[in-house]
Design a protein around this motif. Structure first.
Motif, PDB file in Angstrom:
ATOM      1  N   ASP A  52       0.871  -1.245   0.062  1.00 45.42           N
ATOM      2  CA  ASP A  52      -0.006  -0.035   0.016  1.00 45.42           C
ATOM      3  C   ASP A  52       0.892   1.407  -0.001  1.00 45.42           C
ATOM      4  O   ASP A  52       0.480   2.274  -0.471  1.00 45.42           O
ATOM      5  CB  ASP A  52      -0.861   0.031   1.256  1.00 45.42           C
ATOM      6  N   GLU A  53       2.011   1.250   0.685  1.00 49.37           N
ATOM      7  CA  GLU A  53       3.024   2.256   0.713  1.00 49.37           C
ATOM      8  C   GLU A  53       4.354   1.682   0.801  1.00 49.37           C
ATOM      9  O   GLU A  53       4.639   0.473   1.250  1.00 49.37           O
ATOM     10  CB  GLU A  53       2.925   2.903   1.899  1.00 49.37           C
ATOM     11  N   ASP A  54       5.298   2.231  -0.273  1.00 48.04           N
ATOM     12  CA  ASP A  54       6.662   1.770  -0.228  1.00 48.04           C
ATOM     13  C   ASP A  54       7.463   3.050  -0.542  1.00 48.04           C
ATOM     14  O   ASP A  54       7.068   4.210  -0.939  1.00 48.04           O
ATOM     15  CB  ASP A  54       6.983   0.577  -1.136  1.00 48.04           C
ATOM     16  N   ASN A  55       8.943   3.067  -0.003  1.00 50.81           N
ATOM     17  CA  ASN A  55       9.782   4.085  -0.546  1.00 50.81           C
ATOM     18  C   ASN A  55      11.141   3.581  -1.090  1.00 50.81           C
ATOM     19  O   ASN A  55      11.206   2.556  -1.184  1.00 50.81           O
ATOM     20  CB  ASN A  55       9.897   5.025   0.650  1.00 50.81           C
ATOM     21  N   LEU A  56      11.812   4.620  -1.485  1.00 49.52           N
ATOM     22  CA  LEU A  56      13.065   3.908  -2.278  1.00 49.52           C
ATOM     23  C   LEU A  56      14.033   3.340  -1.012  1.00 49.52           C
ATOM     24  O   LEU A  56      15.143   2.965  -1.548  1.00 49.52           O
ATOM     25  CB  LEU A  56      13.967   5.495  -2.866  1.00 49.52           C
ATOM     26  N   TYR A  57      13.809   3.422  -0.123  1.00 49.57           N
ATOM     27  CA  TYR A  57      14.693   3.050   1.094  1.00 49.57           C
ATOM     28  C   TYR A  57      14.296   1.649   1.630  1.00 49.57           C
ATOM     29  O   TYR A  57      14.862   1.098   2.962  1.00 49.57           O
ATOM     30  CB  TYR A  57      14.861   4.208   2.254  1.00 49.57           C
ATOM     31  N   SER A  59      11.316   0.314   2.589  1.00 43.70           N
ATOM     32  CA  SER A  59      10.352   0.366   3.642  1.00 43.70           C
ATOM     33  C   SER A  59       9.087  -0.056   3.073  1.00 43.70           C
ATOM     34  O   SER A  59       8.751   0.948   1.929  1.00 43.70           O
ATOM     35  CB  SER A  59      10.282   1.743   4.402  1.00 43.70           C
ATOM     36  N   TYR A  60       8.299  -0.892   3.512  1.00 45.16           N
ATOM     37  CA  TYR A  60       7.024  -1.357   2.955  1.00 45.16           C
ATOM     38  C   TYR A  60       5.871  -1.299   3.773  1.00 45.16           C
ATOM     39  O   TYR A  60       6.062  -2.029   4.937  1.00 45.16           O
ATOM     40  CB  TYR A  60       7.092  -2.667   2.009  1.00 45.16           C
ATOM     41  N   THR A  61       4.696  -0.882   3.288  1.00 49.02           N
ATOM     42  CA  THR A  61       3.408  -1.013   4.525  1.00 49.02           C
ATOM     43  C   THR A  61       2.477  -1.680   3.622  1.00 49.02           C
ATOM     44  O   THR A  61       1.977  -1.060   2.813  1.00 49.02           O
ATOM     45  CB  THR A  61       3.139   0.437   4.962  1.00 49.02           C
ATOM     46  N   LEU A  69       1.024  -3.873   8.537  1.00 45.77           N
ATOM     47  CA  LEU A  69       2.374  -4.871   8.484  1.00 45.77           C
ATOM     48  C   LEU A  69       3.388  -3.754   7.936  1.00 45.77           C
ATOM     49  O   LEU A  69       3.460  -3.445   6.568  1.00 45.77           O
ATOM     50  CB  LEU A  69       2.107  -5.860   7.736  1.00 45.77           C
ATOM     51  N   ASN A  70       4.503  -3.385   8.655  1.00 38.11           N
ATOM     52  CA  ASN A  70       5.700  -2.681   8.194  1.00 38.11           C
ATOM     53  C   ASN A  70       6.849  -3.505   8.175  1.00 38.11           C
ATOM     54  O   ASN A  70       7.123  -4.248   8.968  1.00 38.11           O
ATOM     55  CB  ASN A  70       5.834  -1.509   9.258  1.00 38.11           C
ATOM     56  N   GLY A  76      18.325  -6.040  -0.094  1.00 37.82           N
ATOM     57  CA  GLY A  76      17.453  -7.260  -0.695  1.00 37.82           C
ATOM     58  C   GLY A  76      17.074  -8.142   0.073  1.00 37.82           C
ATOM     59  O   GLY A  76      16.147  -9.126  -0.538  1.00 37.82           O
ATOM     60  N   THR A  77      16.874  -8.125   1.607  1.00 37.16           N
ATOM     61  CA  THR A  77      16.515  -8.953   2.488  1.00 37.16           C
ATOM     62  C   THR A  77      15.809  -8.435   3.641  1.00 37.16           C
ATOM     63  O   THR A  77      16.202  -7.489   3.973  1.00 37.16           O
ATOM     64  CB  THR A  77      17.933  -9.651   3.126  1.00 37.16           C
ATOM     65  N   VAL A  78      14.831  -9.311   3.946  1.00 37.23           N
ATOM     66  CA  VAL A  78      13.877  -8.428   5.130  1.00 37.23           C
ATOM     67  C   VAL A  78      14.736  -8.393   6.365  1.00 37.23           C
ATOM     68  O   VAL A  78      15.338  -9.583   6.867  1.00 37.23           O
ATOM     69  CB  VAL A  78      12.666  -9.418   5.328  1.00 37.23           C
TER      70      VAL A  78
END
Length: 88
Positions: A52-57, A59-61, A69-70, A76-78
């Motif tokens: 729903d949201e992401d950025n270049l750094y 971070s995914y939401t 869920l953040n 390339g690894t969680v």
């Protein structure tokens, strides 16, 4: 707790504790869908799809109801997984 931390909040002495977030701290705990720290970013996208949201750094939401869920990734690894209650 082993593998995760809980954050709770209490508005005042009379109010019950409220769960604010769950932070997974190592690969011994997974999300319901099977995501764990150390998994590849591409596997994360296979499991959850477009965020729903992401950025270049890295971070995914992902949002569902009043929960987010953040997920943070590094190289390339969680690297971090957190469930957070929102006020929605």
């Amino acid at each position: 707790f082993s593998g995760f931390n809980l954050t709770v909040n209490k508005e005042n002495e009379e109010s019950p504790c409220r769960l604010v977030s769950i932070l997974l701290t190592d690969d011994s705990v997974t999300t319901k869908e099977g995501l764990y720290i150390g998994m590849s970013e591409s596997d994360m996208e296979k499991i959850y799809g477009e965020p729903d949201e992401d950025n270049l750094y890295g971070s995914y939401t992902y949002k569902k109801g009043d929960t987010e869920l953040n997920i943070l990734t590094e190289d390339g690894t969680v690297s971090s997984i957190e469930y957070r209650k929102t006020d929605a």
